[in-house]
Design a protein around this motif. Sequence first.
Motif, short mmCIF file in Angstrom:
data_model
loop_
_atom_site.label_atom_id
_atom_site.label_comp_id
_atom_site.label_asym_id
_atom_site.label_seq_id
_atom_site.Cartn_x
_atom_site.Cartn_y
_atom_site.Cartn_z
N ALA A 109 9.29 1.47 3.03
CA ALA A 109 8.16 0.69 2.54
C ALA A 109 7.95 -0.51 3.46
O ALA A 109 8.88 -1.30 3.68
CB ALA A 109 8.38 0.22 1.11
N LEU A 110 6.77 -0.62 4.02
CA LEU A 110 6.38 -1.75 4.84
C LEU A 110 5.41 -2.61 4.04
O LEU A 110 4.33 -2.15 3.64
CB LEU A 110 5.72 -1.28 6.14
N ASP A 117 3.90 9.27 26.00
CA ASP A 117 4.67 9.62 24.81
C ASP A 117 5.44 8.44 24.25
O ASP A 117 5.52 8.25 23.02
CB ASP A 117 5.64 10.77 25.12
N HIS A 118 6.04 7.64 25.13
CA HIS A 118 6.91 6.55 24.65
C HIS A 118 6.11 5.36 24.11
O HIS A 118 6.71 4.40 23.61
CB HIS A 118 7.88 6.09 25.75
N GLU A 119 4.79 5.42 24.18
CA GLU A 119 3.96 4.39 23.56
C GLU A 119 3.05 5.00 22.49
O GLU A 119 1.95 4.50 22.24
CB GLU A 119 3.13 3.65 24.62
N SER A 120 3.52 6.06 21.87
CA SER A 120 2.75 6.75 20.84
C SER A 120 3.66 7.02 19.65
O SER A 120 4.86 7.27 19.82
CB SER A 120 2.18 8.06 21.38
N VAL A 121 3.08 6.96 18.44
CA VAL A 121 3.90 7.15 17.25
C VAL A 121 3.01 7.60 16.10
O VAL A 121 1.81 7.32 16.06
CB VAL A 121 4.63 5.83 16.88
N ALA A 122 3.62 8.33 15.15
CA ALA A 122 2.89 8.83 14.00
C ALA A 122 2.52 7.70 13.04
O ALA A 122 3.00 6.57 13.16
CB ALA A 122 3.72 9.89 13.28
N ALA A 123 1.68 8.02 12.07
CA ALA A 123 1.23 7.04 11.08
C ALA A 123 2.40 6.52 10.25
O ALA A 123 3.40 7.22 10.04
CB ALA A 123 0.18 7.66 10.17
N THR A 124 2.28 5.28 9.79
CA THR A 124 3.29 4.66 8.94
C THR A 124 3.01 5.02 7.48
O THR A 124 1.94 4.72 6.95
CB THR A 124 3.28 3.13 9.10
N TYR A 125 3.99 5.65 6.86
CA TYR A 125 3.85 6.14 5.49
C TYR A 125 4.80 5.37 4.58
O TYR A 125 6.00 5.31 4.84
CB TYR A 125 4.17 7.63 5.45
N ASN A 126 4.25 4.78 3.53
CA ASN A 126 5.05 4.07 2.54
C ASN A 126 5.37 5.00 1.36
O ASN A 126 4.45 5.48 0.69
CB ASN A 126 4.32 2.83 2.04
N ASP A 127 6.65 5.23 1.14
CA ASP A 127 7.05 6.07 0.02
C ASP A 127 6.50 5.49 -1.29
O ASP A 127 6.77 4.32 -1.61
CB ASP A 127 8.58 6.14 -0.04
N PRO A 128 5.73 6.25 -2.05
CA PRO A 128 5.09 5.69 -3.25
C PRO A 128 6.07 5.14 -4.27
O PRO A 128 5.84 4.07 -4.84
CB PRO A 128 4.30 6.89 -3.81
N ALA A 129 7.17 5.85 -4.51
CA ALA A 129 8.12 5.39 -5.53
C ALA A 129 8.78 4.08 -5.10
O ALA A 129 8.89 3.14 -5.89
CB ALA A 129 9.16 6.47 -5.80
N ARG A 155 0.85 -1.18 0.00
CA ARG A 155 0.00 0.00 0.00
C ARG A 155 0.89 1.23 0.00
O ARG A 155 1.66 1.45 0.93
CB ARG A 155 -0.89 0.02 1.24
N ALA A 156 0.81 2.05 -1.04
CA ALA A 156 1.59 3.29 -1.10
C ALA A 156 0.91 4.36 -0.26
O ALA A 156 -0.31 4.36 -0.08
CB ALA A 156 1.72 3.75 -2.54
N GLY A 157 1.70 5.28 0.28
CA GLY A 157 1.17 6.37 1.08
C GLY A 157 0.88 5.93 2.51
O GLY A 157 1.55 5.06 3.06
N GLU A 158 -0.13 6.57 3.11
CA GLU A 158 -0.49 6.23 4.49
C GLU A 158 -0.98 4.78 4.54
O GLU A 158 -1.96 4.43 3.88
CB GLU A 158 -1.59 7.16 4.99
N PHE A 159 -0.31 3.96 5.36
CA PHE A 159 -0.68 2.55 5.43
C PHE A 159 -1.20 2.16 6.80
O PHE A 159 -2.27 1.59 6.93
CB PHE A 159 0.52 1.68 5.05
N THR A 182 7.70 1.92 -2.83
CA THR A 182 6.68 0.88 -2.74
C THR A 182 6.36 0.31 -4.12
O THR A 182 6.26 -0.92 -4.30
CB THR A 182 5.40 1.44 -2.09
N SER A 183 6.20 1.18 -5.10
CA SER A 183 5.91 0.75 -6.46
C SER A 183 7.05 -0.09 -7.02
O SER A 183 6.83 -1.12 -7.67
CB SER A 183 5.65 1.97 -7.35
N ARG A 184 8.26 0.34 -6.73
CA ARG A 184 9.44 -0.39 -7.24
C ARG A 184 9.53 -1.79 -6.65
O ARG A 184 9.74 -2.78 -7.38
CB ARG A 184 10.70 0.42 -6.90
N VAL A 185 9.35 -1.89 -5.33
CA VAL A 185 9.45 -3.19 -4.68
C VAL A 185 8.27 -4.08 -5.07
O VAL A 185 8.42 -5.29 -5.29
CB VAL A 185 9.53 -3.03 -3.15
#
Length: 427
Positions: A376-377, A322-334, A200-204, A336-339
């Motif tokens: 990319a995840l 704070d130590h159990e919080s994290v921002a959204a996981t973002y997959n770089d589109p380029a 999934r590209a972008g916000e995953f 992600t598409s390549r892989v």
Amino acid sequence: MKRIVLALLLAVPLSAQSLDERVSREINGLLETYKTLHTMPELSTQEVKTSAFLASHLRDHGYEVTERVGKYADPNATCYGVVAVMKNGAGPTLLVRTDMDALPVTESTGLEYASQNAGVMHACGHDVHMTTLLGSAKILADLKSQWKGTLILIGQPAEEVVKGAEGMLNDRLYERFGKPDFAIALHDWAALESGKMGYRAGEFMAATDSVNLTIRGLGGHGAAPQTTKDPVVLAAETILALQTIVSRERPPLKPAVVTVGKIEGGTKRNIIPDEVKLYLTVRTFDPAVRQQTLDSIQRIPRGLAIAAGVPDDRAPVYEHVDHESVAATYNDPALTSRVAAAMTRELGKERVVEVDPAMVSEDFGLFGLNRTIPTALLVVGAADPAKLAAGTQPGLHSSRFSPADPALTLKTGIRALVSGVLDVLKR
């Protein structure tokens, strides 16, 4: 029949073997590795034996390995991060991560290789991730003639409490071992059938916030509630009111989840306590929605306390962990598409599919340094197709979860991961 197939594989020169053939040659040993890891789960920040196991096998495959990489905020806590490096001439630097920790879950799969650590289970598939990394590491070491650059393999602790990536970065990870040009990781997926890969590209994956609420009142005798300000009743009202944040305050097309997963309060049935503690997990994608949701979680309990006549000095207490919080996981589109294209060439287009965004969370994205490093995840299917269709497939974090076909999941994941690495680091 298996002996005949093995004999045929061994008769083919290694240089001429396909990736599928290479993985097939290793799969029996990898299944034993997976089962061993499954029996020995360790909780977040306690990955002593797991990290040593991973490090030992990576050394055996020819990598330069460093253990106990990482620093937590607590100076008394040990970070069991593992870093394995293989340099292969000039070229890009690629980071590949696996997580190592398990969950506080009592396993009920009935597997003959079920957890031997009471109350702890690899219910999120990190045993699959580690085995996939080890199988890929072995094959990539054998295929050095087909890639160039530097490969950094990461064994990350404490993913389940989103502390491990930050801890390793805090220990000057990139200054010590090199800053990657790209970073990729793989996660098993209970919503995707075994034998398939997902991307999934972008916000995953969603941002996660851990929040503790202390609902305070004035305790007393259970037979005389009129003399108290009952925090149990107030906590119940709070739990219900918090659900209106999603249903009535957030835009319908901007997803959010507010879950109260744990409640603590009281000592005896006829005693009204002075306070009740609520433990929340919050999931969002949009940064503005994230902040609005957290603001509402502070506002609603305060309003309910005022309405109940709770004195100001007994107002609810809000704590953001704070130590159990994290921002959204973002997959770089380029990237992600390549892989994804590389995986498709290896597995076939019918086995590589786009998946939906998910409200689960990850700290892998921190390795991207605020999206300055493409990450990319990817996900590898672990579900039984029949159970998926029937709606009976156990999900991640379930005491009943395990890959429907471990061999197929491992083979698929390794072929996908190796093909992605070879594309990124191709000669």
